[in-house]
Design a protein around this motif. Structure first.
Motif, mmCIF file in Angstrom:
data_model
loop_
_atom_site.group_PDB
_atom_site.id
_atom_site.type_symbol
_atom_site.label_atom_id
_atom_site.label_comp_id
_atom_site.label_asym_id
_atom_site.label_seq_id
_atom_site.Cartn_x
_atom_site.Cartn_y
_atom_site.Cartn_z
ATOM 1 N N LEU A 40 0.822 -1.210 0.000
ATOM 2 C CA LEU A 40 0.000 0.000 0.000
ATOM 3 C C LEU A 40 0.858 1.263 0.000
ATOM 4 O O LEU A 40 0.518 2.251 -0.658
ATOM 5 N N ILE A 41 1.971 1.244 0.712
ATOM 6 C CA ILE A 41 2.875 2.395 0.697
ATOM 7 C C ILE A 41 3.415 2.600 -0.713
ATOM 8 O O ILE A 41 3.470 3.732 -1.210
ATOM 9 N N GLY A 42 3.796 1.512 -1.371
ATOM 10 C CA GLY A 42 4.279 1.599 -2.743
ATOM 11 C C GLY A 42 3.245 2.168 -3.696
ATOM 12 O O GLY A 42 3.593 2.837 -4.677
ATOM 13 N N GLN A 43 1.984 1.927 -3.410
ATOM 14 C CA GLN A 43 0.876 2.447 -4.225
ATOM 15 C C GLN A 43 0.378 3.792 -3.718
ATOM 16 O O GLN A 43 -0.605 4.317 -4.228
ATOM 17 N N GLU A 44 1.060 4.321 -2.697
ATOM 18 C CA GLU A 44 0.642 5.560 -2.031
ATOM 19 C C GLU A 44 -0.805 5.475 -1.564
ATOM 20 O O GLU A 44 -1.588 6.419 -1.684
ATOM 21 N N ALA A 45 -1.157 4.309 -1.003
ATOM 22 C CA ALA A 45 -2.527 4.066 -0.567
ATOM 23 C C ALA A 45 -2.617 3.610 0.891
ATOM 24 O O ALA A 45 -3.674 3.161 1.330
ATOM 25 N N PHE A 46 -1.515 3.713 1.649
ATOM 26 C CA PHE A 46 -1.584 3.332 3.059
ATOM 27 C C PHE A 46 -2.562 4.279 3.751
ATOM 28 O O PHE A 46 -2.616 5.461 3.420
ATOM 29 N N PRO A 47 -3.357 3.796 4.690
ATOM 30 C CA PRO A 47 -4.434 4.605 5.287
ATOM 31 C C PRO A 47 -4.001 5.889 5.995
ATOM 32 O O PRO A 47 -4.835 6.743 6.263
ATOM 33 N N HIS A 57 9.981 2.786 7.687
ATOM 34 C CA HIS A 57 8.843 3.703 7.727
ATOM 35 C C HIS A 57 8.349 3.815 9.161
ATOM 36 O O HIS A 57 8.278 2.820 9.876
ATOM 37 N N ARG A 58 8.010 5.023 9.563
ATOM 38 C CA ARG A 58 7.416 5.288 10.878
ATOM 39 C C ARG A 58 6.070 5.961 10.651
ATOM 40 O O ARG A 58 5.840 6.592 9.632
ATOM 41 N N VAL A 59 5.205 5.841 11.626
ATOM 42 C CA VAL A 59 3.887 6.476 11.571
ATOM 43 C C VAL A 59 3.686 7.228 12.873
ATOM 44 O O VAL A 59 3.873 6.667 13.956
ATOM 45 N N LEU A 60 3.325 8.504 12.778
ATOM 46 C CA LEU A 60 2.998 9.266 13.976
ATOM 47 C C LEU A 60 1.697 8.719 14.547
ATOM 48 O O LEU A 60 0.720 8.518 13.816
ATOM 49 N N THR A 61 1.681 8.488 15.834
ATOM 50 C CA THR A 61 0.500 7.908 16.465
ATOM 51 C C THR A 61 -0.726 8.782 16.274
ATOM 52 O O THR A 61 -1.825 8.271 16.054
ATOM 53 N N VAL A 62 -0.556 10.094 16.303
ATOM 54 C CA VAL A 62 -1.703 10.985 16.097
ATOM 55 C C VAL A 62 -2.316 10.770 14.709
ATOM 56 O O VAL A 62 -3.536 10.783 14.552
ATOM 57 N N ASP A 63 -1.474 10.536 13.687
ATOM 58 C CA ASP A 63 -1.988 10.260 12.340
ATOM 59 C C ASP A 63 -2.681 8.900 12.292
ATOM 60 O O ASP A 63 -3.705 8.737 11.630
ATOM 61 N N LEU A 64 -2.115 7.933 13.004
ATOM 62 C CA LEU A 64 -2.712 6.604 13.065
ATOM 63 C C LEU A 64 -4.092 6.662 13.710
ATOM 64 O O LEU A 64 -5.068 6.124 13.186
ATOM 65 N N LEU A 65 -4.186 7.346 14.852
ATOM 66 C CA LEU A 65 -5.478 7.471 15.538
ATOM 67 C C LEU A 65 -6.510 8.171 14.657
ATOM 68 O O LEU A 65 -7.661 7.745 14.585
ATOM 69 N N ARG A 66 -6.089 9.225 13.981
ATOM 70 C CA ARG A 66 -6.999 9.961 13.099
ATOM 71 C C ARG A 66 -7.509 9.054 11.981
ATOM 72 O O ARG A 66 -8.697 9.047 11.666
ATOM 73 N N ALA A 67 -6.610 8.268 11.382
ATOM 74 C CA ALA A 67 -6.998 7.358 10.296
ATOM 75 C C ALA A 67 -7.953 6.270 10.798
ATOM 76 O O ALA A 67 -8.791 5.783 10.039
ATOM 77 N N LEU A 68 -7.829 5.914 12.066
ATOM 78 C CA LEU A 68 -8.725 4.924 12.663
ATOM 79 C C LEU A 68 -10.042 5.548 13.123
ATOM 80 O O LEU A 68 -10.928 4.856 13.609
ATOM 81 N N GLY A 69 -10.159 6.867 12.978
ATOM 82 C CA GLY A 69 -11.386 7.554 13.373
ATOM 83 C C GLY A 69 -11.481 7.813 14.854
ATOM 84 O O GLY A 69 -12.575 7.987 15.396
#
Length: 90
Positions: A40-47, A57-69
């Motif tokens: 999905l990252i390669g397709q630029e489609a990771f949530p 690759h790292r993900v900010l937790t605030v972005d993760l929570l937002r993507a999870l609603g």
């Protein structure tokens, strides 16, 4: 065979995450395997947005929570009992 480390994160585990997480942890939060996350990252489609740090690759937790609603952290009953959170009656 899936090991326990790849099981989706529980609601409580999500709220115990540090400021940023590795891609495996972010993938677990979405219930996907690491291979799917990289695809999905390669397709630029990771949530959610990922940050490249060297080859990882790292993900900010605030972005993760937002993507999870998830907009706010709920208070759990045991946190109130342990005195970590205040109740409405205090």
């Amino acid at each position: 065979m899936t090991n326990h480390g790849d099981a989706p994160l529980t609601f409580r585990e999500i709220f115990d995450l540090p400021v940023s997480v590795d891609l495996r942890t972010a993938a677990r939060a979405f219930g996907m395997c690491l291979g799917t996350a990289y695809r999905l990252i390669g397709q630029e489609a990771f949530p959610c947005h990922t940050v490249r740090v060297g080859r990882r690759h790292r993900v900010l937790t605030v972005d993760l929570l937002r993507a999870l609603g998830i907009e706010e952290r709920p208070v759990f009953a045991d946190e109130v009992a342990d005195g970590v959170a205040l109740t409405l009656f205090d």
